[in-house]
Design a protein around this motif. Sequence first.
Motif, mmCIF file in Angstrom:
data_model
loop_
_atom_site.group_PDB
_atom_site.id
_atom_site.type_symbol
_atom_site.label_atom_id
_atom_site.label_comp_id
_atom_site.label_asym_id
_atom_site.label_seq_id
_atom_site.Cartn_x
_atom_site.Cartn_y
_atom_site.Cartn_z
ATOM 1 N N GLN A 118 0.845 -1.248 -0.050
ATOM 2 C CA GLN A 118 -0.011 -0.043 -0.001
ATOM 3 C C GLN A 118 0.847 1.094 0.102
ATOM 4 N N GLY A 119 1.893 1.395 -0.995
ATOM 5 C CA GLY A 119 2.423 2.686 -0.936
ATOM 6 C C GLY A 119 3.964 2.455 -0.167
ATOM 7 N N PRO A 120 4.604 3.445 -0.194
ATOM 8 C CA PRO A 120 6.147 3.367 0.445
ATOM 9 C C PRO A 120 6.040 3.065 2.058
ATOM 10 N N ALA A 121 5.055 3.439 2.765
ATOM 11 C CA ALA A 121 4.832 2.834 4.178
ATOM 12 C C ALA A 121 4.660 1.552 4.433
ATOM 13 N N ALA A 122 4.040 0.913 3.073
ATOM 14 C CA ALA A 122 3.693 -0.394 3.530
ATOM 15 C C ALA A 122 5.009 -1.419 3.761
ATOM 16 N N SER A 123 5.978 -0.860 3.040
ATOM 17 C CA SER A 123 7.502 -1.730 3.222
ATOM 18 C C SER A 123 8.047 -1.521 4.672
ATOM 19 N N VAL A 124 7.507 -0.703 5.545
ATOM 20 C CA VAL A 124 7.790 -0.715 6.998
ATOM 21 C C VAL A 124 7.072 -1.373 7.953
ATOM 22 N N LEU A 125 7.600 -2.766 8.134
ATOM 23 C CA LEU A 125 6.943 -3.717 8.847
ATOM 24 C C LEU A 125 7.287 -3.825 10.049
ATOM 25 N N THR B 171 -13.292 -21.744 19.165
ATOM 26 C CA THR B 171 -12.895 -20.262 19.099
ATOM 27 C C THR B 171 -11.555 -19.944 19.293
ATOM 28 N N LEU B 172 -10.943 -19.152 18.664
ATOM 29 C CA LEU B 172 -9.790 -18.796 18.948
ATOM 30 C C LEU B 172 -9.723 -17.231 19.048
ATOM 31 N N ILE B 173 -9.362 -16.504 20.119
ATOM 32 C CA ILE B 173 -9.881 -15.102 20.105
ATOM 33 C C ILE B 173 -8.817 -14.383 20.844
ATOM 34 N N SER B 174 -8.186 -13.252 20.234
ATOM 35 C CA SER B 174 -7.187 -12.508 20.601
ATOM 36 C C SER B 174 -7.403 -11.891 22.164
ATOM 37 N N GLU B 175 -6.456 -12.020 22.730
ATOM 38 C CA GLU B 175 -6.244 -11.422 24.360
ATOM 39 C C GLU B 175 -5.418 -10.306 24.140
ATOM 40 N N ARG B 176 -4.326 -10.200 23.652
ATOM 41 C CA ARG B 176 -3.285 -9.114 23.667
ATOM 42 C C ARG B 176 -2.630 -9.123 22.414
ATOM 43 N N VAL B 177 -2.101 -7.931 21.913
ATOM 44 C CA VAL B 177 -1.093 -8.101 20.788
ATOM 45 C C VAL B 177 -0.347 -6.849 20.924
ATOM 46 N N ASP B 178 1.010 -6.962 21.112
ATOM 47 C CA ASP B 178 1.919 -5.847 21.363
ATOM 48 C C ASP B 178 2.707 -5.870 19.916
ATOM 49 N N ILE B 179 2.860 -4.571 19.367
ATOM 50 C CA ILE B 179 3.522 -4.364 18.293
ATOM 51 C C ILE B 179 4.634 -3.240 18.401
ATOM 52 N N THR B 180 5.935 -3.773 18.109
ATOM 53 C CA THR B 180 6.954 -2.670 18.146
ATOM 54 C C THR B 180 7.564 -2.362 16.778
ATOM 55 N N MET B 181 7.397 -1.060 16.320
ATOM 56 C CA MET B 181 8.078 -0.733 15.129
ATOM 57 C C MET B 181 9.608 -0.420 14.934
ATOM 58 N N PRO B 182 10.141 -0.589 13.809
ATOM 59 C CA PRO B 182 11.422 -0.270 13.738
ATOM 60 C C PRO B 182 12.105 0.860 14.363
ATOM 61 N N ASP B 183 11.274 2.073 14.594
ATOM 62 C CA ASP B 183 11.600 3.140 15.206
ATOM 63 C C ASP B 183 11.182 3.276 16.946
ATOM 64 N N GLN B 184 10.968 1.869 17.345
ATOM 65 C CA GLN B 184 10.544 1.508 18.562
ATOM 66 C C GLN B 184 9.545 2.115 19.260
ATOM 67 N N LYS B 185 8.557 2.795 18.191
ATOM 68 C CA LYS B 185 7.124 3.199 18.489
ATOM 69 C C LYS B 185 6.387 1.818 18.752
ATOM 70 N N ARG B 186 5.319 1.919 19.993
ATOM 71 C CA ARG B 186 4.814 0.662 20.396
ATOM 72 C C ARG B 186 3.426 0.872 20.380
ATOM 73 N N ILE B 187 2.607 -0.205 19.815
ATOM 74 C CA ILE B 187 1.297 -0.057 19.570
ATOM 75 C C ILE B 187 0.404 -1.573 20.366
ATOM 76 N N ALA B 188 -0.315 -1.147 21.319
ATOM 77 C CA ALA B 188 -0.812 -2.295 22.120
ATOM 78 C C ALA B 188 -2.531 -2.272 21.639
ATOM 79 N N LEU B 189 -2.862 -3.647 21.437
ATOM 80 C CA LEU B 189 -4.341 -3.912 21.213
ATOM 81 C C LEU B 189 -4.938 -4.962 22.376
ATOM 82 N N ARG B 190 -6.022 -4.555 22.752
ATOM 83 C CA ARG B 190 -6.356 -5.267 24.109
ATOM 84 C C ARG B 190 -7.959 -5.784 23.569
ATOM 85 N N ARG B 191 -8.278 -7.029 24.020
ATOM 86 C CA ARG B 191 -9.792 -7.548 23.778
ATOM 87 C C ARG B 191 -10.655 -6.398 24.600
#
Length: 285
Positions: A37-44, A265-285
């Motif tokens: 999805q454009g240049p940003a999509a390459s930043v995983l 059923t398989l259901i998410s309880e917690r997702v923790d994402i760390t980007m290359p620049d160390q920015k963190r994103i958290a998802l909770r149920r």
Amino acid sequence: MIQRLLPVFPRGLAALALFALVSLASPLGLSGTARAQGPAASVLPADVKASYKVRFTALGEIGTFNFNSQVSGKNYTLTANAKIDTAIFDYRGNMTSVGVVTPAGIVKTQPSSHTFEYRQKALLKKKKLKGLNIAFDRGAVKAVTPPDPLGPKHVPVTAEQLNNVLDPLSGVMALSMADAAKPCDQKLPIYDGKARFDIQFKLLRRSGADHICSVKLVPVSGHKPGEGAASVVNGEIELVMRPVPNANVVIPFSVTVPTVVGTATLISERVDITMPDQKRIALRR
């Protein structure tokens, strides 16, 4: 019937979360590719940790599924573990996959190796231990160690069917890299060391930002006719995909599998994402 179902279920989950487990088949379009999805999509994300609970109708919570992906440059390492505990069945499984991701207009997930080991104990049966390694060469299966010969009643696996395939964990990686605008528009070619099958996704409906996909397991080879994960499904599998725009990924949030003896059923309880620049994103149920 439940004893027949539960040994099949854990690998299905891994494939669906795909797989997510029976579902974590994994970010792509047909044949294991996905449009960027454009240049940003390459930043995983540099690191993603996802924890899921497994529930089964009247039995309630019966286990957990944990998934971790680490990306450094073009290289990825994926690990997962699954645990199932019931009065009649105990299962422990661990998986590791290594490969490369090449973002260049088309994002391609290409495994180089996959290791899977598990132990299970069913009521009144001996404990079962097993492990295998799949080696890949440019997207094609090169070797399975130790070899697990198919019986005369199994559908033979051909060399052609083992080209451009994903192991179950790389399938989960592929799923998370799907086009955020249409994550249900994909098909994953999976090989787990014995069975070759496709996981087909199709949009059912939207719910806010979530995309609810129908999931169909299509046996290709390596199975006995009338047996395997697809044979215990009784209805439509639903996968909820939740886009995370700031991380350029789509998270498999939950999987619902109606079976002949109840609904898993398989259901998410917690997702923790760390980007290359160390920015963190958290998802909770």
